[in-house]
Enzyme design. Structure first.
Site, PDB file in Angstrom:
ATOM      1  N   PRO A  72       0.775  -1.250   0.000  1.00  0.00           N
ATOM      2  CA  PRO A  72       0.000   0.000   0.000  1.00  0.00           C
ATOM      3  C   PRO A  72       0.805   1.300   0.000  1.00  0.00           C
ATOM      4  CG  PRO A  72       0.033  -0.925   2.197  1.00  0.00           C
ATOM      5  CD  PRO A  72       0.731  -1.926   1.309  1.00  0.00           C
ATOM      6  N   CYS A  73       1.436   1.609  -1.125  1.00  0.00           N
ATOM      7  CA  CYS A  73       2.154   2.885  -1.227  1.00  0.00           C
ATOM      8  C   CYS A  73       1.206   4.077  -1.234  1.00  0.00           C
ATOM      9  CB  CYS A  73       3.021   2.894  -2.484  1.00  0.00           C
ATOM     10  SG  CYS A  73       2.138   2.510  -4.011  1.00  0.00           S
ATOM     11  N   HIS A  74      -0.084   3.831  -1.455  1.00  0.00           N
ATOM     12  CA  HIS A  74      -1.054   4.941  -1.431  1.00  0.00           C
ATOM     13  C   HIS A  74      -1.226   5.522  -0.030  1.00  0.00           C
ATOM     14  CE1 HIS A  74      -3.451   1.276  -0.573  1.00  0.00           C
ATOM     15  NE2 HIS A  74      -4.176   2.069   0.198  1.00  0.00           N
TER      16      HIS A  74
END
Length: 206
Positions: free
Chosen positions: A174-176
Site C-alpha cells: 500500500p504505497c497509497h
C-alpha cells in the site's frame, strides 16, 4: 457467402473477440501446456475494480506485478517479459485467490492481503521502503519523511517518494498510504484520483 465461409468467419471472430469463451479456453490451455513443460515465466489476468481494470501478474514464487490501465498494459507486460522472462501468458482462471482478495479489499471486507509476493522488480533502498509499506495500518497514513525515518535513513525523503512511485505492487503493497509532509497526495502510479479513491475507501471502511 456460403455456409462453410460463414462458419469460418464465426470461428475467427470468436478467436479475436476478447470476451469469447473460446479464446479464454485457448489461453488457459496454453498456460497449462507451458506450465507442464516448465516454460511458463509469468501468468496474468485482468481484474475489474473501482479504479479501473488492474493487471495482476505472478511467477511461480508469487505476485510480481500489479498495474493500472493508465500505465499501459502492453508496456507493463513488455517490461515484465524483459525483466522476468519472455513466456508471459494470460489466463482467465488462474490467480483466482488474488482476484478474490482484490474484490474483497474494494468492498471493504478485507483490510490486508495474504498473498505470496515476488519482489524481484525492486531492489536496494526501494525494496527496503516497499517492504515497510504493509506495516502502515489500513486507514492510516505516514509521510515520506516518517517512512524515511522508520527505515533508518532520515535524509532519504526524496528516495522514499521514488520508491513509492515505482512500487511494482500497488494496492497489495500500500504505497497509497504515504503522503507528502503537508498532507497532500503526492505521486501515484495509478494517478491522483486513484490514490484518493483508495484513501477514501479505507477511511470509510476502517
Amino acid at each position: 457467402m456460403n455456409e462453410q465461409d460463414s462458419k469460418i468467419e464465426r470461428a475467427l471472430r470468436e478467436l479475436t473477440d476478447p470476451s469469447s469463451g473460446e479464446l479464454s479456453r485457448l489461453q488457459d490451455r496454453l498456460v497449462a501446456d507451458a506450465r507442464a513443460s516448465g516454460s511458463l515465466d509469468v501468468v496474468y489476468r485482468l481484474v475489474d475494480s473501482p479504479v479501473g481494470r488492474l493487471l495482476v501478474a505472478a511467477t511461480s514464487k508469487g505476485i510480481v506485478r500489479v498495474a493500472f490501465e493508465i500505465e499501459g498494459f502492453d508496456s507493463v507486460l513488455s517490461d515484465v517479459a524483459a525483466k522476468v522472462g519472455p513466456a508471459v501468458l494470460r489466463s482467465s482462471t488462474e490467480l483466482e485467490v488474488a482476484a478474490q482478495q482484490i474484490d474483497a479489499y474494494f468492498d471493504g471486507s478485507r483490510h490486508a492481503f495474504d498473498l505470496p509476493l515476488d519482489d524481484r522488480l525492486s531492489a536496494g533502498f526501494r525494496q527496503l521502503v516497499q517492504r515497510h509499506l504493509p506495516q502502515i495500518a489500513y486507514g492510516s497514513t505516514q509521510t515520506y519523511k516518517q517512512v524515511a525515518e522508520l527505515v533508518g535513513n532520515p535524509g532519504a525523503v526524496r528516495a522514499v517518494g521514488t520508491a513509492c512511485a515505482t512500487n511494482p505492487l500497488p494496492i497489495v503493497v500500500p504505497c497509497h498510504r504515504v503522503l507528502r509532509t503537508d498532507g497532500t497526495i503526492g505521486g501515484y502510479l495509478g494517478g491522483p484520483d486513484a490514490k484518493r479513491t483508495l484513501l477514501d475507501l479505507e477511511r470509510q471502511a476502517a
